[in-house]
Design an enzyme around this catalytic site. Structure first.
Site, mmCIF file in Angstrom:
data_model
loop_
_atom_site.group_PDB
_atom_site.id
_atom_site.type_symbol
_atom_site.label_atom_id
_atom_site.label_comp_id
_atom_site.label_asym_id
_atom_site.label_seq_id
_atom_site.Cartn_x
_atom_site.Cartn_y
_atom_site.Cartn_z
ATOM 1 N N LYS A 13 0.826 -1.217 0.000
ATOM 2 C CA LYS A 13 0.000 0.000 0.000
ATOM 3 C C LYS A 13 0.859 1.267 0.000
ATOM 4 O O LYS A 13 0.609 2.188 -0.750
ATOM 5 C CB LYS A 13 -0.928 0.051 1.229
ATOM 6 C CG LYS A 13 -1.940 -1.065 1.309
ATOM 7 C CD LYS A 13 -2.984 -0.791 2.378
ATOM 8 C CE LYS A 13 -2.435 -0.635 3.782
ATOM 9 N NZ LYS A 13 -1.771 -1.811 4.331
ATOM 10 N N ARG A 88 -10.334 0.847 8.474
ATOM 11 C CA ARG A 88 -9.992 -0.545 8.734
ATOM 12 C C ARG A 88 -11.183 -1.335 9.262
ATOM 13 O O ARG A 88 -11.047 -2.530 9.555
ATOM 14 C CB ARG A 88 -8.866 -0.619 9.764
ATOM 15 C CG ARG A 88 -7.480 -0.786 9.127
ATOM 16 C CD ARG A 88 -6.471 -0.583 10.219
ATOM 17 N NE ARG A 88 -5.246 -1.297 10.119
ATOM 18 C CZ ARG A 88 -4.096 -0.748 9.694
ATOM 19 N NH1 ARG A 88 -4.060 0.440 9.187
ATOM 20 N NH2 ARG A 88 -2.991 -1.439 9.779
ATOM 21 N N ARG A 127 11.168 -6.954 6.509
ATOM 22 C CA ARG A 127 11.010 -5.544 6.110
ATOM 23 C C ARG A 127 11.866 -4.595 6.958
ATOM 24 O O ARG A 127 11.848 -4.651 8.184
ATOM 25 C CB ARG A 127 9.530 -5.170 6.244
ATOM 26 C CG ARG A 127 9.215 -3.751 5.866
ATOM 27 C CD ARG A 127 7.749 -3.570 5.569
ATOM 28 N NE ARG A 127 6.931 -3.381 6.762
ATOM 29 C CZ ARG A 127 5.663 -2.957 6.721
ATOM 30 N NH1 ARG A 127 5.071 -2.716 5.561
ATOM 31 N NH2 ARG A 127 4.980 -2.808 7.828
ATOM 32 N N ARG A 160 10.353 -1.996 12.114
ATOM 33 C CA ARG A 160 9.280 -1.447 12.936
ATOM 34 C C ARG A 160 9.040 -2.337 14.153
ATOM 35 O O ARG A 160 9.139 -3.550 14.073
ATOM 36 C CB ARG A 160 7.996 -1.357 12.106
ATOM 37 C CG ARG A 160 7.903 -0.056 11.357
ATOM 38 C CD ARG A 160 6.748 -0.025 10.425
ATOM 39 N NE ARG A 160 5.488 -0.502 10.985
ATOM 40 C CZ ARG A 160 4.334 -0.432 10.349
ATOM 41 N NH1 ARG A 160 4.284 0.079 9.136
ATOM 42 N NH2 ARG A 160 3.229 -0.877 10.904
ATOM 43 N N ARG A 171 -1.563 -8.867 13.714
ATOM 44 C CA ARG A 171 -2.027 -7.799 12.822
ATOM 45 C C ARG A 171 -2.687 -8.394 11.576
ATOM 46 O O ARG A 171 -3.690 -7.886 11.092
ATOM 47 C CB ARG A 171 -0.854 -6.880 12.455
ATOM 48 C CG ARG A 171 -0.413 -6.012 13.632
ATOM 49 C CD ARG A 171 0.986 -5.444 13.443
ATOM 50 N NE ARG A 171 1.107 -4.631 12.271
ATOM 51 C CZ ARG A 171 2.190 -4.618 11.473
ATOM 52 N NH1 ARG A 171 3.223 -5.411 11.717
ATOM 53 N NH2 ARG A 171 2.219 -3.836 10.429
HETATM 54 P P1 AMP Z 1 0.129 0.354 9.605
HETATM 55 O O1 AMP Z 1 1.352 1.225 9.499
HETATM 56 O O2 AMP Z 1 -0.964 0.770 8.665
HETATM 57 O O3 AMP Z 1 0.457 -1.113 9.514
HETATM 58 O O4 AMP Z 1 -0.472 0.592 11.062
HETATM 59 C C1 AMP Z 1 0.277 0.289 12.212
HETATM 60 C C2 AMP Z 1 -0.603 0.248 13.439
HETATM 61 O O5 AMP Z 1 -1.259 1.508 13.607
HETATM 62 C C3 AMP Z 1 -1.739 -0.761 13.408
HETATM 63 O O6 AMP Z 1 -1.308 -2.057 13.783
HETATM 64 C C4 AMP Z 1 -2.727 -0.158 14.420
HETATM 65 O O7 AMP Z 1 -2.258 -0.332 15.750
HETATM 66 C C5 AMP Z 1 -2.590 1.321 14.116
HETATM 67 N N1 AMP Z 1 -3.531 1.767 13.061
HETATM 68 C C6 AMP Z 1 -3.217 2.227 11.803
HETATM 69 N N2 AMP Z 1 -4.319 2.551 11.118
HETATM 70 C C7 AMP Z 1 -5.376 2.294 11.939
HETATM 71 C C8 AMP Z 1 -6.791 2.410 11.795
HETATM 72 N N3 AMP Z 1 -7.363 2.846 10.643
HETATM 73 N N4 AMP Z 1 -7.557 2.058 12.862
HETATM 74 C C9 AMP Z 1 -7.025 1.628 14.001
HETATM 75 N N5 AMP Z 1 -5.694 1.477 14.203
HETATM 76 C C10 AMP Z 1 -4.873 1.801 13.183
#
Ligand code: AMP
Length: 215
Positions: A13, A88, A127, A160, A171
């Site tokens: 993404k 999400r 990653r 990360r 996740r």
């Molecule tokens: P990402 O970088 O998109 O993988 O997001 C990392 C973390 O941020 C996720 O595992 C959640 O803890 C939080 N997060 C990101 N986007 C959302 C969302 N739309 N709703 C809730 N938590 C989010």
């Protein structure tokens, strides 16, 4: 034109969002980046979000929605937004639709990057990301020329905190049980485009452009 990139962690993404933002002059908006920024700055929202983030859980909707709505306020001058990581779940999708409607806008297309779980696991566990600009590497499939250093800007590469072991599985569980349901939500609205995310970056990008009628 407002777009959503929907896909599991590691589906590409972020990479595609950057390419599309450049191509269509869209404002990129990654919810995970917003959270990492807020946590790094120690804002009240960042502090509240941290424990959820560290466990790999979804941050509570009211917190996340608040941050995204704040970001949408600045949208008026841009050609549109490209959302990555938001919405999400259904609550977030409903709030987003309602807020955009109030602004006289709507989501044009939702691009789902489909990648099987085994490949996602491989991508995520290898990653590494550059500190300066978020360029993404993979120790197996796309290693940097010098270990630990970004080829493009020379900054340090890091893993990360949520890209490790069980947190990755957790996740992905949330993605496949909860977020994936949004494909039905957007298919019903006639906005869903599914793209095979296992292809090369260039091929995925081309497939998206074809679906947007822009290739
Ligand atoms: P990402 O970088 O998109 O993988 O997001 C990392 C973390 O941020 C996720 O595992 C959640 O803890 C939080 N997060 C990101 N986007 C959302 C969302 N739309 N709703 C809730 N938590 C989010």
């Amino acid at each position: 034109m407002n777009l959503i990139l929907l896909g599991a962690q590691g589906s590409g993404k972020g990479t595609q969002s950057a390419l599309l933002a450049q191509r269509f002059d869209l404002e990129p908006c990654a919810s995970g980046d917003l959270l990492r920024e807020a946590m790094a700055q120690g804002t009240p929202a960042g502090q509240q979000a941290r424990p959820y983030y560290e466990r790999g859980d979804l941050v509570p909707d009211e917190l996340m929605v608040g941050m995204i709505l704040e970001r949408l306020k600045n949208l008026t001058d841009a050609h549109g937004i490209i959302l990555d990581g938001f919405p999400r779940n259904h609550v977030q999708a409903d709030v987003l639709d309602a807020r955009l409607a109030e602004m006289g806008q709507a989501i044009a297309r939702v691009i789902y990057l489909e990648v099987p779980r085994a490949l996602l696991l491989e991508r995520l566990s290898g990653r590494y990301i550059c500190r300066a600009q978020g360029h993404v590497y993979n120790i197996k499939t796309n290693p940097p020329k010098t270990p630990g250093i970004c080829d493009i800007d020379g900054s340090e590469l890091y893993q990360r905190s949520d890209d490790t072991g069980e947190k990755i599985q957790h996740r992905l569980d949330i993605f496949f049980s909860e977020t994936l349901q949004l494909t039905d939500y957007y298919a019903r609205q006639g906005k869903l485009v599914t793209v095979d995310g296992t292809q090369s970056i260039a091929d995925v990008n081309y497939a998206i452009l074809v679906n947007l009628g822009a290739a």
